[in-house]
Each structure stands twice: as structure tokens, then as C-alpha cells.
Design an enzyme around this catalytic site. Structure first.
Site, PDB file in Angstrom:
ATOM      1  N   ARG A 199       0.249  14.796   9.609  1.00 60.83           N
ATOM      2  CA  ARG A 199      -0.496  13.963  10.575  1.00 60.83           C
ATOM      3  C   ARG A 199       0.032  14.191  11.988  1.00 60.83           C
ATOM      4  O   ARG A 199      -0.716  14.091  12.960  1.00 60.83           O
ATOM      5  CB  ARG A 199      -0.410  12.481  10.207  1.00 60.83           C
ATOM      6  CG  ARG A 199      -1.128  12.164   8.903  1.00 60.83           C
ATOM      7  CD  ARG A 199      -1.164  10.677   8.606  1.00 60.83           C
ATOM      8  NE  ARG A 199      -1.415  10.464   7.179  1.00 60.83           N
ATOM      9  CZ  ARG A 199      -1.705   9.311   6.618  1.00 60.83           C
ATOM     10  NH1 ARG A 199      -1.793   8.223   7.355  1.00 60.83           N
ATOM     11  NH2 ARG A 199      -1.913   9.216   5.319  1.00 60.83           N
ATOM     12  N   ASP A 221      -3.724   2.661  -5.439  1.00 60.69           N
ATOM     13  CA  ASP A 221      -2.408   2.626  -4.772  1.00 60.69           C
ATOM     14  C   ASP A 221      -2.175   1.357  -3.950  1.00 60.69           C
ATOM     15  O   ASP A 221      -1.377   1.362  -3.012  1.00 60.69           O
ATOM     16  CB  ASP A 221      -2.236   3.863  -3.874  1.00 60.69           C
ATOM     17  CG  ASP A 221      -2.992   3.752  -2.570  1.00 60.69           C
ATOM     18  OD1 ASP A 221      -4.029   3.066  -2.535  1.00 60.69           O
ATOM     19  OD2 ASP A 221      -2.533   4.334  -1.569  1.00 60.69           O
ATOM     20  N   GLU A 222      -2.849   0.289  -4.293  1.00 61.64           N
ATOM     21  CA  GLU A 222      -2.698  -0.964  -3.525  1.00 61.64           C
ATOM     22  C   GLU A 222      -2.515  -2.140  -4.465  1.00 61.64           C
ATOM     23  O   GLU A 222      -3.198  -2.221  -5.492  1.00 61.64           O
ATOM     24  CB  GLU A 222      -3.996  -1.292  -2.792  1.00 61.64           C
ATOM     25  CG  GLU A 222      -4.295  -0.595  -1.545  1.00 61.64           C
ATOM     26  CD  GLU A 222      -5.696  -1.017  -1.131  1.00 61.64           C
ATOM     27  OE1 GLU A 222      -5.827  -1.842  -0.228  1.00 61.64           O
ATOM     28  OE2 GLU A 222      -6.655  -0.523  -1.761  1.00 61.64           O
ATOM     29  N   ASP A 242       0.855  -1.189   0.000  1.00 57.60           N
ATOM     30  CA  ASP A 242       0.000   0.000   0.000  1.00 57.60           C
ATOM     31  C   ASP A 242       0.893   1.242   0.000  1.00 57.60           C
ATOM     32  O   ASP A 242       1.769   1.383   0.861  1.00 57.60           O
ATOM     33  CB  ASP A 242      -0.883  -0.030   1.269  1.00 57.60           C
ATOM     34  CG  ASP A 242      -1.897   1.095   1.288  1.00 57.60           C
ATOM     35  OD1 ASP A 242      -2.237   1.601   0.212  1.00 57.60           O
ATOM     36  OD2 ASP A 242      -2.330   1.480   2.392  1.00 57.60           O
ATOM     37  N   MET A 243       0.680   2.131  -0.942  1.00 53.50           N
ATOM     38  CA  MET A 243       1.498   3.344  -1.005  1.00 53.50           C
ATOM     39  C   MET A 243       1.196   4.234   0.196  1.00 53.50           C
ATOM     40  O   MET A 243       0.074   4.259   0.695  1.00 53.50           O
ATOM     41  CB  MET A 243       1.208   4.126  -2.295  1.00 53.50           C
ATOM     42  CG  MET A 243       1.357   3.330  -3.578  1.00 53.50           C
ATOM     43  SD  MET A 243       2.940   2.487  -3.707  1.00 53.50           S
ATOM     44  CE  MET A 243       4.055   3.873  -3.856  1.00 53.50           C
ATOM     45  N   TYR A 300      -1.420  10.408  -2.822  1.00 51.44           N
ATOM     46  CA  TYR A 300      -1.548  11.623  -3.642  1.00 51.44           C
ATOM     47  C   TYR A 300      -0.534  12.680  -3.184  1.00 51.44           C
ATOM     48  O   TYR A 300      -0.018  13.457  -3.994  1.00 51.44           O
ATOM     49  CB  TYR A 300      -2.976  12.203  -3.544  1.00 51.44           C
ATOM     50  CG  TYR A 300      -4.047  11.407  -4.267  1.00 51.44           C
ATOM     51  CD1 TYR A 300      -3.818  10.116  -4.724  1.00 51.44           C
ATOM     52  CD2 TYR A 300      -5.304  11.963  -4.492  1.00 51.44           C
ATOM     53  CE1 TYR A 300      -4.816   9.396  -5.370  1.00 51.44           C
ATOM     54  CE2 TYR A 300      -6.308  11.262  -5.149  1.00 51.44           C
ATOM     55  CZ  TYR A 300      -6.056   9.973  -5.574  1.00 51.44           C
ATOM     56  OH  TYR A 300      -7.056   9.277  -6.217  1.00 51.44           O
TER      57      TYR A 300
END
Ligand code: DCP
Length: 693
Positions: free
Chosen positions: A60, A120-121, A18-19, A23
Site C-alpha cells: 500500500r 475476518d471480522e 478486524d484482521m 488474505y
């Protein structure tokens, strides 16, 4: 509905990659100044700074979350850099992200079966690669283990923080371990290598889960982010699943998850263990019951599908609150933009990947104007997909109107009176059932001889070809059995026939639609194929298509129209067909033309199937063509013929590669005989109106 599949083996090596904040990474690569800065990507809609759709890990740390709008993100992190999603046609344009995802997939697919699960997975089946490594260079034989492998998180290992690396190294290299663990250790090496390669070639980081099945790998990939990988040894499965909230499991976020909580008091996956398989089957049916029993024990037999390309193409937009669409004009305006985008993407897919999509689906959500409507969902509808912006738009509008009729009638029924107001808050179209164009050895002759369908009338089209679809899953939309039959022919032969029809449809409809639109507009006529007697010279010059003993059959790839009696006429006229009929020239008029001396073929008709003899079958794509024709049913019809010596070789280049050679072979002798071709002209030349009309 979940499908219970037994594990084919409990020693598969499956990875889910998973990226990280995908984005954002794409934007940071485009604008390197953003690297290291708190960054988020926001939606096009600028209200309150736009909705955040991707948040970088630096942001985050400040508490910025995807649920926030730009203004709120700025209040918790004043330095945040907000990048707006690129815009095209008045809506978000995700192509840069899609393309970036494809770059990653190309790298990840180098080591094993690869399934692109989303933008993206990716899932990878690395079983073979891991077995190979275990037999040739087992981990204990590797002298310098890369740091990226040592940094793996191995669930169930306990160690003091200072000893973690050493503990992981020992686990990876243990000689006496269970074979399943050894294979997972090899998987960790392979995945680390792939992730490093992704970083090197794309500048993107990604995270991964490595386990014995897809479900466990997916759960693990999100456990340590960004740029890390997590291994789930067999012995750790129970401790991973036991405390996991049931609704975090894939397919348990909705009704089924609610029912487990409300009806059985199951809150974690571990809670499920107390129920026997029979009990779960009694409650939820055999399949779902077994699936639940399995997932509680970490059993999941889903295979990694071999698919590096997207399963479908979709485009749409939300129109929240007061922005909802309330008129057909508004709907058409947006569907026109969507159709343009979808057509472009389908053409790119055809060009780059030699794939064709077969089903067009329209999804919409309606605002609830009254109580009755709030009970009712706007039904998704699907139909056979025809290539070309205008055709997609036309079909999408019909699908919308069919959906709206149903939506309003059921609302008014429930209400007991007329119900006029409607507002669309979400509108999208998608193209699915994408198949490869058969390649290599397949000869065009094979396609011709596998035609086994006939055209439906436009009425049949209207009645049969618009279908309910499952709202969120166009590719699994419910279909009537007749439709299912059409789209999933049972025999190889009919399958190829369908594909050929599609290929022809694409090539010619796209050109007719997009390149000769002017012609259609000017003449206000429809193309119509008429069966014409072949001239002597036509016979002489005709490619020997019937050498295989049957009249060659080419369907209405030029969105051509014809009536039943024309069909009948066609059956009688043997030996005149050729792919060359697809190349129409300027030699069109509003009446049926007699073929000229040099005309090789008249516009052709169909014959019965040489393959399956399923005379009742219909051709979904071409039926669209038929329907299209009925727009101008009362207008004069145009018979179009081609002159073989005027066929531009460029036109042939635009056909699928598989059939180009064959067509060229037919053209060659003609060129020698009469070398009058105006080179350099384009296909539009052949569609330009007859100046004498
Ligand atoms: N995306 C979106 N709208 C959403 C969720 C995601 O447009 N509601 C887009 C932006 C994301 C991309 O899809 O970058 C991938 O989504 P993920 O859920 O995988 O989240 P990220 O990759 O952004 O972050 P993470 O590192 O947590 O996976």
C-alpha cells in the site's frame, strides 16, 4: 432495511476486531519468505495479472490498491509479490482463509460474547469482562501496563506527539472518570490482551475499535490500521460522527444514502442532526426515521449475537463479459461444482459443529441483452435444502430454471414479444437457516413424537417450495407464509420434529446420494418405502418404540417415496416402526417384499402428529425427497428391508451422536441373538443391489 433498536445500556463495552490485510497475512504465514515484502493476493482469473483482492500494507505504501489488476500493481510496485488464490473445481477456493478466520474467532471468543461478522471480522461484547476487571483490578491498580494498551488511540484526547503515550496512560488510569470511560479503559486492556494472544497463536495481526455499541466500534476499528486499536469515549461520539460522510455508514451506501443526499441535502452524519425524529419518520417511515435519528447521535442498540460459526455457506463465480453462461449445460456444469463444494462444507459443518442448514438459495445475475432486460433482475430463488451433492444440484437446477422462466417471461412481457437470449454473469448457491442439532438430553423418542407434518405431493412441492429470495441476503429471503411456517415451527415440539427429519435426511440422503449412487444408477429405480405387515418375530424383536403409547413416526429420511394410499395403509399398521428402518439392506427387489422371519421391521410409513396435530403441515426437507422420487415415477419401485443382524455398527457411528446411544441399545439384544454381522463393512453394503434382482 435498518432496524431501530434502543440502547439497552449506554455503558456496554463492545469491540469490533478486524484482521489486517487478511488474505495476505494468511499467504505470508504459508510462505514466510513473503513476510516484509510488498504482497497482494489476486483472483484466479489471470486476465491482466488477475484482480487484486487483498493488498499488504508494505504494498500500500507504493500506492497499490485493491481496485487494481496485477499488471497495474506491478507497474506501480515492480517488487510486488502476487499470490493467486488457491483454486479448486475451476474456481477460487477460500477454505484456507475461512479456516484461518476460525482460528482467530476461537481465540477472541474467550472473553465474552462473540459474533463472527465475516471471514475476518468479529464483534465482542466485553461488558461483563470489563465490569469484572473494574471491580477486581481496575486500570489504576495495574503496575506494568503492556505497551499494546498504551499504544491505543483514544478519540478526543489532544496531546503533543511526544506526550501521547503519557496522555493515554493517564486517560486509562484516571480515578475520577465517568464509569463509562472506566469501562472502556478496561475494554482497551482486554482487547489488547486478546490481540496479543491472536498474534502469538496465529501469527496474525488485527485492529480493533472499542466503544459503547457495535456501530461506533466498527467505525473505530478501521481508523488506525494495521495492528492498532481505537477507543471511542462517550464524549467523543459527536466529533467522530459529525464530519463522517453519510454514505460511509453501514446501510447508507445505497438508495437510502442517495435519498438523504439528493432529497434532504444530508452529506455528513452531522447534517442529520438538524432533522427532528418526526420529520425523518414522515419521510422514511417510523422505523427508518428513528434509526436515522439515532445514528446521528451515536445510538445503536444492536446486540452482539452469540455466533462463532458462519450464518450461511455460499459458493459461486462470476462470468464476466464474453465468459457469461448461455446454455443450461453450462449452468449445470458449474452448479455441479458448486453443489459438490457446498455438500462438502455442509457435511463438515454437520460433523464438526452438529449444525444443519435448511434453505438452499440460488442467486444469479444476467447480462442485459436488451432494454427490457436491463430493467429486470434475475430473481433469486430458494427451497428446502436436501443434503448430498446430487440433491443440491438437482434442486439448484430447478431453482435456476424457475428463476430463468420468470426472468424471461417478465422481460418478454415488458418487451411485448419473445425474448430468447440470456447470459448469466454471476451464479452462486448458498445454504442458510443453519440450526444446531438439539443435543444432550433430547431423546430420539422425543423427536419421533414431535412429528407433526405430512408429505406434500410433488406438485405441492413444486408450487410451494420454490421461493423468491432477497438477492443479497439468502437468510432473510422473503418467504410465503406457508413456507415460513414450515421452516420456523412455532412450537418447540414441531421444531424438534423438523430437526429430526433434517438429521435423518442428512444422514440417509447423503449416503444414498453419494455412497450408493452406483446402486441407484444401476437399478434405475427409486427407493420406495412400502408398508408391510409385521411378522410375529418382527414384533417380538422390535424395539419397544411404542412404549410411549403412540405409533412411532419416522419420516421419509431415505428420500423415500410413497403415494397417498400408501400413506393411508401405513396409518393402519401400528407397532412396526423403528429408526432401524433407515438402515436398508441389500435385501431389495423390484417388487414389494414380504418380510422374512428375521426381519424386524418393514420399511415404515408415517402417522399423524403426536404433537401439534397440525395435519396440514408439510415437511420441507422431505418434500424434496418426494420430488426426487418422481424422476422415476414410472419405473419399478423397490421395497427395501433390513435385517437387524446385518446392520453394521459403523452405520450407527454415522448418525448424530445424540441418537447413536439409543440406536445401539436397540441393536445390542439383536446382536446377541444372532451374531452374524459382517464387521468392517460399510453403509454402502446395505445399499448394494440385490444380486438376485
Ligand atoms: N476480500 C475479497 N474481495 C473483496 C474484498 C475483500 O475477496 N472485494 C477478501 C480479501 C481480504 C478479506 O476479504 O483480505 C478481508 O477484507 P477487508 O475488506 O477486511 O480487507 P483486508 O483485510 O484485506 O484489509 P484491511 O487491513 O484494510 O482490513
Amino acid at each position: 432495511m435498518p432496524v431501530a433498536r434502543p440502547e439497552s445500556s449506554d455503558s456496554r463495552v463492545i469491540a469490533h476486531v478486524d484482521m489486517d490485510c487478511f488474505y495476505v497475512q494468511v499467504e505470508q504465514r504459508r510462505q514466510p519468505d513473503l513476510r516484509g515484502q510488498p504482497t497482494a493476493v489476486v483472483q484466479y482469473n489471470a486476465w491482466k495479472g488477475g484482480g487484486l483482492i487483498a493488498v499488504g500494507y508494505e504494498a500500500r505504501k507504493f500506492g497499490v490498491k485493491r481496485s487494481m489488476r496485477g499488471d497495474e500493481a506491478k507497474s506501480v510496485c515492480p517488487e510486488i509479490q502476487l499470490v493467486t488464490v488457491p483454486v479448486a473445481r475451476g474456481k477460487a477456493d477460500l477454505s484456507i482463509y475461512r479456516n484461518a478466520g476460525s482460528e482467530v474467532v476461537a481465540i477472541l471468543s474467550r472473553k465474552g460474547r462473540c459474533e463472527r461478522a465475516s471471514i475476518d471480522e468479529v464483534y465482542l461484547d466485553l461488558t461483563e469482562a470489563a465490569e469484572k476487571m473494574l471491580s477486581e483490578t481496575p486500570p489504576e491498580s495495574v503496575e506494568a501496563i503492556n505497551d499494546e494498551v498504551i499504544k491505543s488511540h483514544v478519540l478526543g484526547l489532544s496531546a503533543e506527539p511526544s506526550d501521547v503515550r503519557q496522555t493515554v496512560r493517564e486517560w486509562l488510569c484516571q480515578r475520577n472518570a465517568d464509569r463509562r470511560d472506566k469501562l472502556l479503559a478496561c475494554g482497551a486492556f482486554i482487547v489488547a490482551e486478546l490481540r496479543m494472544q491472536v498474534l502469538k497463536e496465529t501469527q496474525f495481526t488485527c485492529s480493533a475499535g472499542i466503544a459503547h455499541n457495535k456501530m461506533l466500534a466498527k467505525l473505530a476499528s478501521g481508523m488506525n490500521k494495521p495492528a492498532q486499536q481505537t477507543v471511542v469515549p462517550f464524549a467523543s461520539v459527536e466529533s467522530l460522527l459529525d464530519p463522517l460522510p453519510i454514505r460511509k455508514m453501514k446501510q447508507l451506501g445505497g438508495k437510502l444514502g442517495h435519498s438523504l443526499q439528493d432529497d434532504l441535502g444530508v452529506n455528513t452524519v452531522g447534517d442529520l442532526l438538524q432533522f427532528s425524529e418526526e420529520k425523518l419518520q414522515d419521510r422514511y417511515g417510523i422505523n427508518t426515521g428513528t434509526w436515522l435519528w439515532n445514528i446521528a447521535r451515536g445510538i445503536n442498540g444492536d446486540e452482539v449475537e452469540s455466533r462463532v460459526l458462519p450464518k450461511s455457506h455460499g459458493t459461486g463465480k462470476t462470468f464476466p463479459g464474453r465468459n457469461c453462461l448461455k446454455t443450461i449445460d453450462g449452468i449445470e456444469r458449474w452448479l455441479s461444482k458448486f453443489s459438490e463444494e457446498l455438500a462438502e462444507r455442509l457435511e463438515a459443518d454437520l460433523e464438526q459443529n452438529k449444525r444443519i442448514a435448511q434453505t438452499l438459495t440460488l442467486h444469479a445475475s444476467a447480462s442485459k441483452a436488451n432494454e427490457a432486460q436491463s430493467q429486470k433482475k434475475f430473481p433469486s430463488k430458494s427451497c428446502p435444502l436436501r443434503y448430498g451433492t446430487n440433491k443440491i444440484l438437482e434442486d439448484a437446477l430447478n431453482l435456476f430454471q424457475a428463476g430463468l422462466r420468470e426472468y424471461l417471461s417478465s422481460s418478454s412481457k415488458a418487451h411485448g414479444n419473445g425474448c430468447s437470449g440470456w447470459g448469466i454473469t454471476n451464479l452462486s448457491i448458498s445454504a442458510s437457516k443453519i440450526v444446531d442439532i438439539p443435543s444432550g438430553t433430547c431423546s430420539i423418542m422425543k423427536y419421533f413424537h414431535s412429528q407433526d407434518q405430512r408429505y406434500p405431493s410433488s406438485k405441492e412441492f413444486d408450487d410451494k417450495e420454490i421461493h423468491e429470495s432477497t438477492a443479497l441476503s439468502p437468510s432473510v429471503g422473503s418467504e410465503s407464509s406457508s413456507r415460513k411456517h414450515l421452516l420456523e415451527p412455532e412450537t418447540e415440539c414441531s421444531k424438534d420434529g423438523t430437526k429430526m427429519n433434517i438429521v435423518m435426511n442428512i444422514v440417509m440422503q447423503a449416503h444414498l446420494d453419494d455412497k450408493s449412487r452406483m446402486f441407484e444408477e444401476k437399478t434405475q429405480t427409486s427407493f420406495c418405502r412400502e408398508s408391510l405387515p409385521s411378522s410375529t418375530s418382527a414384533k417380538k424383536n422390535e424395539p419397544q418404540l411404542d412404549s410411549v403409547g403412540e405409533e412411532t413416526v419416522i419420516k421419509d429420511a431415505i428420500s423415500g417415496n410413497r403415494s397417498q394410499d400408501q400413506k393411508g395403509k401405513a396409518f393402519k399398521e401400528k407397532g412396526t416402526s423403528s429408526i432401524l428402518q433407515f438402515f436398508q439392506t441389500q435385501n431389495c427387489s423390484s417388487s414389494i417384499q414380504e418380510p422374512k422371519e428375521e426381519t424386524v421391521n418393514a420399511i415404515q410409513e408415517t402417522a399423524e402428529s403426536s404433537c401439534s396435530g397440525k395435519a396440514d403441515d408439510t415437511v420441507p426437507l422431505e418434500s424434496g425427497g418426494i420430488r426426487n422420487m418422481h424422476h422415476s415415477a414410472d419405473q419399478s419401485r423397490v421395497a427395501c428391508m433390513y435385517k437387524i443382524d446385518e446392520i453394521d455398527p459403523n452405520v450407527v457411528d454415522e448418525l448424530p451422536r445424540e441418537i447413536q446411544e439409543e440406536v445401539r441399545a436397540w441393536l445390542r439384544p439383536q446382536k446377541r441373538a444372532n451374531n452374524t454381522t459382517k464387521r468392517g463393512s460399510s453403509i454402502t453394503h446395505y445399499f448394494s443391489p440385490n444380486k438376485n434382482m
